[in-house]
Design an enzyme around this catalytic site. Structure first.
Site, PDB file in Angstrom:
ATOM      1  N   HIS A 189       5.831  -2.147 -11.469  1.00 37.80           N
ATOM      2  CA  HIS A 189       5.252  -2.304 -10.211  1.00 37.80           C
ATOM      3  C   HIS A 189       3.728  -2.150 -10.164  1.00 37.80           C
ATOM      4  O   HIS A 189       3.303  -2.588  -8.921  1.00 37.80           O
ATOM      5  CB  HIS A 189       5.782  -1.207  -9.345  1.00 37.80           C
TER       6      HIS A 189
ATOM      7  N   ASP B 222      -4.397  -2.573  -8.195  1.00 35.97           N
ATOM      8  CA  ASP B 222      -3.181  -2.342  -7.447  1.00 35.97           C
ATOM      9  C   ASP B 222      -2.321  -3.491  -8.112  1.00 35.97           C
ATOM     10  O   ASP B 222      -2.440  -4.657  -8.289  1.00 35.97           O
ATOM     11  CB  ASP B 222      -3.329  -2.337  -6.265  1.00 35.97           C
TER      12      ASP B 222
HETATM   13  O1  F6P Z   1       4.628   2.041  -6.983  1.00 34.00           O
HETATM   14  C1  F6P Z   1       4.145   2.761  -7.793  1.00 34.00           C
HETATM   15  C2  F6P Z   1       4.729   4.278  -7.802  1.00 34.00           C
HETATM   16  O2  F6P Z   1       4.324   5.049  -8.881  1.00 34.00           O
HETATM   17  C3  F6P Z   1       6.332   4.335  -7.860  1.00 34.00           C
HETATM   18  O3  F6P Z   1       6.738   4.238  -9.088  1.00 34.00           O
HETATM   19  C4  F6P Z   1       6.433   5.391  -6.951  1.00 34.00           C
HETATM   20  O4  F6P Z   1       7.753   5.730  -6.770  1.00 34.00           O
HETATM   21  C5  F6P Z   1       5.316   5.591  -6.071  1.00 34.00           C
HETATM   22  O5  F6P Z   1       4.263   5.022  -6.661  1.00 34.00           O
HETATM   23  C6  F6P Z   1       4.999   6.989  -5.654  1.00 34.00           C
HETATM   24  O6  F6P Z   1       4.523   7.890  -6.532  1.00 34.00           O
HETATM   25  P1  F6P Z   1       5.423   8.901  -6.895  1.00 34.00           P
HETATM   26  O7  F6P Z   1       6.735   8.678  -7.009  1.00 34.00           O
HETATM   27  O8  F6P Z   1       4.642   9.825  -8.226  1.00 34.00           O
HETATM   28  O9  F6P Z   1       5.228   9.923  -5.866  1.00 34.00           O
END
Ligand code: F6P
Length: 523
Positions: free
Chosen positions: A157, A365
């Site tokens: 992602h 991003d």
């Molecule tokens: O979209 C990237 C990402 O790291 C996802 O894998 C993740 O769920 C989201 O951002 C939010 O981050 P976190 O799970 O560390 O709160």
């Protein structure tokens, strides 16, 4: 039909949204499983004194979810450590913030092994396994070690870094080799795909075969670009909800006689919030006559608050906001409102709709779904303007946004002025093109393209052009080509100039408080 098993670190179905800031991943995966049988597997978000592998099983909004708790030391080394202290900054081109600690890598491998050992007994013949994001790169390797032979796909992602950056990681070869235990690896854009291919061919001694497969480490895989999108109908419904209307009215009441500039993201250094504030400061400095006519609302809920770089960021943003407000604020107005809270997506949809300009200006991003949600929330007759960083994956699709370099405060200030002064006709023209792209490249297309390509990996060595991925003729990217040529000129002078728009805005809104609840035109 095959079952689809989705694996991600964060499992955040709708009922949990609003408590933690849901990233684009959670939103997209909720949509992905709606029309497939299968389940969603990952970390519960909880820690336990000793790892037991105990499964927490629930069905939420029709989506079966299976999670496990992690030990505190695993959480520290795997999640705060290797995932968010090493890979996240490195993959976002921030080697200055990257931690290169061996214990983090050991925790990362250990948790991937534990996840695989827990998941493997749940896998049935014929299941498709789809693993998500940088937390879980070695998952396929661990599943293969346990004898799982099902098709396994991986989708990243976030960006994939240039080889020059990736090679600063002591374990870079091992990390990339682990990807070759997948059948299909997907990236958000052709840019990240190219960076991956450059590593494989330049560093790993691999090659790209005529049939499109990549060969390295004695294995082959398919790689492609699959740009993620929105569940457009779902988001439109959120934007039409009572909570969206309420948040629209609340913010409209606080921006009377003013134009609303909006930023929304997790509090993360990759999002360029500091640079955005500096751009706003430049705008205020360059345009003394417009200072009191704008308000910048930055919504940024805390994220990964145990990681030092995130704590430091919060301090710097507080100081910067205080400094700018200190210089420019008046008794009845301050240019910046910084909100460190989590809002539901319905409430955010109301804010998006009320905004005259959205500043989506990350430094790097993978894609950025806020840009797409902002577009989907707009009033077609009077849409706001999207200012988008050229370093967001979304910029490769959303060319009708005002594209900006977030590292240049002058360019940011100019882009803001241009966006605020844009005529309605031009705003509508750009919005229609953006909305068309958002609708066509939606989350269903992303999911179905990926799943079809994963299934096709089992069908022998088809040429890539025969796979159900739309390609650009070079067997790679299913995204729309970037139009060439100059951008259309914008009229910022004379009758259609910014000043006149602002005057018109004053006139259109009237001056009585009673007029505020009315959905006023943007210009
Ligand atoms: O979209 C990237 C990402 O790291 C996802 O894998 C993740 O769920 C989201 O951002 C939010 O981050 P976190 O799970 O560390 O709160």
């Amino acid at each position: 039909m095959s079952r689809l098993i989705i694996v991600s670190n964060r499992v955040n179905p709708p009922e949990n949204q609003g408590q933690a800031p849901a990233g684009g991943l959670a939103i997209a995966l909720t949509a992905a499983l709606k029309e497939y049988s299968g389940f969603w597997f990952g970390w519960s978000g909880e820690t336990t004194p000793t790892f037991t592998g105990q499964l927490n099983e629930r069905t939420i909004d029709g989506v079966p979810v299976v999670t496990v708790d992690l030990e505190e030391s695993d959480f520290q080394e795997y999640y705060n450590g290797f995932a968010n202290g090493t890979l996240w900054p490195l993959f976002h081109y921030r080697i200055d913030l990257t931690a290169y600690e061996r214990s983090f890598g050991q925790g990362y491998d250990r948790v991937n092994r534990l996840f695989a050992e827990t998941l493997a007994p749940l896998v049935q013949p014929g299941d498709l396994i789809w693993v998500h994001d940088y937390h879980l790169i070695p998952m396929a390797r661990e599943l293969r070690r346990l004898g799982v032979t099902n098709p396994i796909g991986f989708f990243l992602h976030i960006p994939w870094p240039a080889p020059q950056l990736l090679t600063t990681l002591p374990r870079h070869r091992q990390l990339v080799q682990a990807l070759f235990d997948y059948d299909l690896v997907g990236f958000q854009t052709d840019e990240w795909l190219s960076a991956f291919e450059a590593y494989v061919t330049g560093e790993a001694g691999g090659a790209r075969r005529d049939d499109g497969r990549l060969v390295a480490f004695g294995r082959t895989l398919r790689a492609g670009a699959f740009p993620i999108g929105l569940d457009v109908q779902e988001f439109k419904a959120l934007a039409a909800s009572p909570l969206a209307a309420r948040s629209y009215d609340r913010i409209a009441a606080h921006t009377v006689f003013r134009r609303l500039i909006l930023g929304v993201e997790r509090l993360d250094y990759s999002k360029g919030i500091e640079e955005r504030l500096l751009g706003l400061e430049q705008f205020l400095q360059d345009n003394p006559d417009l200072q009191r006519e704008v308000m910048f609302l930055q919504v940024a809920p805390t994220s990964r608050g145990q990681v030092e770089a995130y704590q430091d960021l919060r301090e710097r943003i507080d100081a910067l906001t205080g400094r700018i407000n200190g210089v420019y604020a008046d008794v009845d107005w301050a240019p910046i409102r910084f909100v460190n809270q989590t809002y539901g997506r319905d409430e955010l949809a109301g804010l998006y709709r009320a905004a005259d300009v959205a500043l989506v200006t990350p430094l790097r991003d993978g894609m950025n779904l806020v840009a797409k949600e902002f577009v989907a929330a707009q009033d077609p007759d009077d849409p706001g303007v999207l200012v988008l960083s050229r370093f967001a994956g979304a910029a490769r699709q959303m060319r009708e946004a005002v594209i900006v370099n977030p590292y240049s405060r002058e360019e940011m200030a100019d882009a803001l002025k241009l966006a605020l002064g844009m005529e309605r006709k031009e705003r509508v023209r750009r919005w229609e093109a953006l909305m068309d792209g958002v609708s066509r490249h939606d989350v269903k297309r992303w999911r179905d393209d990926f799943v079809a390509a994963l299934e096709a990996t089992q069908e022998g060595l088809l040429p890539l052009s025969e796979l159900p991925m739309r390609t650009d003729g070079h067997g790679r990217s299913p995204i729309d080509p970037i139009p060439q040529g100059p951008r259309p000129p914008l009229n910022l002078s004379g009758e259609a100039g910014l000043q006149d728009h602002l005057r018109a805005e004053w006139g259109a809104r009237g001056s009585s408080f009673g007029a505020l609840a009315v959905r006023h035109p943007k210009a």
